[in-house]
Design a protein around this motif. Structure first.
Motif, short mmCIF file in Angstrom:
data_model
loop_
_atom_site.label_atom_id
_atom_site.label_comp_id
_atom_site.label_asym_id
_atom_site.label_seq_id
_atom_site.Cartn_x
_atom_site.Cartn_y
_atom_site.Cartn_z
N LEU A 138 0.84 -1.19 0.00
CA LEU A 138 0.00 0.00 0.00
C LEU A 138 0.88 1.24 0.00
CD1 LEU A 138 -2.63 -1.00 2.68
CD2 LEU A 138 -2.92 -0.99 0.22
N THR A 162 1.65 5.21 0.92
CA THR A 162 1.48 5.96 2.16
C THR A 162 0.08 6.55 2.25
OG1 THR A 162 3.82 6.53 2.10
CG2 THR A 162 2.42 7.86 3.52
N GLU A 214 -2.69 5.49 0.74
CA GLU A 214 -3.68 4.44 0.93
C GLU A 214 -3.67 3.91 2.35
OE1 GLU A 214 -2.04 2.17 -2.26
OE2 GLU A 214 -3.84 2.45 -3.48
N SER A 215 -2.48 3.70 2.92
CA SER A 215 -2.41 3.17 4.28
C SER A 215 -2.95 4.19 5.28
CB SER A 215 -0.98 2.75 4.64
OG SER A 215 -0.10 3.84 4.56
N ARG A 263 -6.07 3.71 7.79
CA ARG A 263 -5.95 4.02 9.22
C ARG A 263 -7.09 4.92 9.66
NH1 ARG A 263 -4.79 7.80 12.51
NH2 ARG A 263 -4.22 9.34 10.95
#
Length: 163
Positions: free
Chosen positions: A134, A136, A138-139, A143
Motif C-alpha cells: 500500500l 502511504t 492508501e495506508s 488508518r
C-alpha cells in the motif's frame, strides 16, 4: 486551486529533440504518405510487386519493409497516446486527492470516502499491475477509516476507548 499541467510537445522535432528542417519535414511527410498508400493498397489486396511498381519502390521487399515500418509506427503512436492519457488522468486524480486530503486527515468521513474512491480510480488506470504494497496515502486512508469506525462504535456505546 488550479495547477498548470505542462506536457511535452511532440510534433516538429527530430529523434534527438532538435527542430527538423523544412526539407526534412517535407521528406518525412512524403515517406509517410507513400507508406500510407502502400498500406491501403495492401489492405485492398494488391500484390507487393504491383505496389512497388505503382509507388516507385525499388523492389517488393522495400514495400514489405515500409509496410512493417508503417504498422510499427502506428503501434508506437497508439502506445504513446495511451501513456499520455494515463499520465493526464493520474495528474487529475492527484489533484482531486490533494483537494480532499486535509479534510480526510481531519477525520471527515465524507472526505475519507472520497479519498478512497480516488485511490480506487487510480488503481483502475493500471489493471495489469497488482499492487502488493500500500502507498502511504492508501495506508493513511485505511488508518483513518479504522479510526472513524472505532469512534462511531465508541459513540454508540458498544466499545470503550482504551489507553
Amino acid at each position: 486551486m488550479a495547477r498548470a499541467v505542462y506536457l511535452p510537445r511532440r510534433g516538429g522535432t527530430d529523434m534527438t529533440g532538435g527542430k527538423r528542417s523544412s526539407r526534412a519535414r517535407a521528406t518525412h511527410a512524403q515517406v509517410a504518405e507513400r507508406r500510407a498508400k502502400a498500406v491501403r493498397m495492401k489492405v485492398s489486396g494488391a500484390r507487393l510487386e504491383d505496389i512497388a511498381n505503382a509507388l516507385g519502390y525499388g523492389s517488393a521487399n522495400h514495400v514489405s519493409v515500409d509496410i512493417r515500418r508503417a504498422l510499427a509506427a502506428n503501434v508506437r503512436e497508439q502506445s504513446a497516446a495511451t501513456e499520455e492519457y494515463i499520465a493526464i488522468e493520474q495528474l487529475r486524480l492527484d489533484e482531486l486527492l490533494y483537494a480532499v486530503w486535509e479534510e480526510a486527515m481531519a477525520g471527515s468521513p465524507r472526505h475519507v470516502e472520497l479519498g478512497v474512491r480516488i485511490v480506487e480510480a487510480r488503481r483502475r488506470l493500471f489493471p495489469q499491475q497488482q499492487v502488493v504494497a500500500l502507498t502511504t496515502v492508501e495506508s493513511e486512508i485505511l488508518r483513518l477509516e479504522n479510526e472513524l469506525a472505532t469512534r462511531q462504535l465508541a459513540v454508540g456505546g458498544e466499545i470503550e476507548e482504551s489507553g
